[in-house]
Motif scaffolding. Structure first.
Motif: not given
Length: 235
Positions: A9, A11-13, A16, A141, A133-134, A136-137, A100
């Motif tokens: 989570r 890393w996703a933030r 983004t 990234c 979340p992984w 998405r990250s 997003t």
């Protein structure tokens, strides 16, 4: 150390923020090529915006139990990217911001029980929703780098890079390819990639190891200065 749900989570933030910041370009900047063959930056922004909408479908599935696939078909997925690539710059970036924000809001509303609900990815894998979340990250990234605005793997946290290397090696080990031993000289971590032919040892900073494993441009060289076996792009 294995990645955690909270890691993903975070890393996703971070990703983004990196991606949306890098994508805040004028029309000429968005029309320019990305580092992905055949794709402009607009294609890449459309892809990441569509991915947020698609993951939102899986969040809805986890929250309600209603089967809502990421995409109706591979063709629909590709067509959506092409539509996005043809949008005016302001409309495209507004889609990115909206998608997003909606994904962040919908994931924040999931309960602990809903995070454990099984959903099916676009590749047909059944995973608990806490894998989202992984997923998405990785998208935000890695594609922040692919925009070609100056962000590199060196700008990403070492714990994310190590988790990404684990993930890529796990996938590549199931496919044909060269035999590699990759050694991160700054962290001491290493990854062995089984494959064809004599094993090549590659050593360098973790961010260069990650770039190599993901099929992106890197500065690694084989022992003696020879060429590094080519790897197909990943993700």
């Amino acid at each position: 150390m294995p990645r955690t749900f909270d890691d993903a989570r975070r890393w996703a933030r971070l990703g983004t923020d990196l991606f949306t910041g890098a994508a805040a370009l004028d029309a000429a900047g968005l029309d320019a090529p990305s580092t992905l063959p055949g794709w402009s930056r607009k294609h890449l922004v459309a892809h990441v915006a569509a991915n947020a909408d698609a993951l939102g479908n899986l969040v809805h599935w986890a929250a309600t139990g209603e089967r809502t696939p990421m995409y109706s078909s591979p063709q629909e997925r590709a067509a959506g990217i092409e539509r996005g690539a043809g949008m005016p710059a302001a409309e495209l970036t507004a889609w990115l911001r909206r998608s997003t924000a909606e994904l962040a809001a919908s994931t924040a509303a999931l309960t602990d029980t809903q995070w454990q609900s099984p959903v099916v990815t676009a590749q047909g894998r059944t995973v608990p929703a806490d894998e989202l979340p992984w997923m998405r990250s990785r998208e935000v990234c890695v594609h922040a780098i692919d925009l070609g605005t100056g962000i590199t793997f060196a700008d990403l946290p070492d714990d994310f890079l190590a988790a990404l290397c684990d993930d890529v090696v796990g996938k590549r080990a199931q496919e044909p390819g060269p035999a590699l031993l990759l050694e991160a000289t700054d962290t001491g971590a290493s990854w062995k990639l089984p494959g064809e032919g004599e094993q090549t040892v590659l050593a360098g900073p973790l961010h260069e190891i990650t770039a190599c494993l993901t099929g992106r441009a890197h500065a690694l060289t084989s022992p003696g200065g020879g060429s590094v076996p080519a790897l197909a792009r990943w993700l």
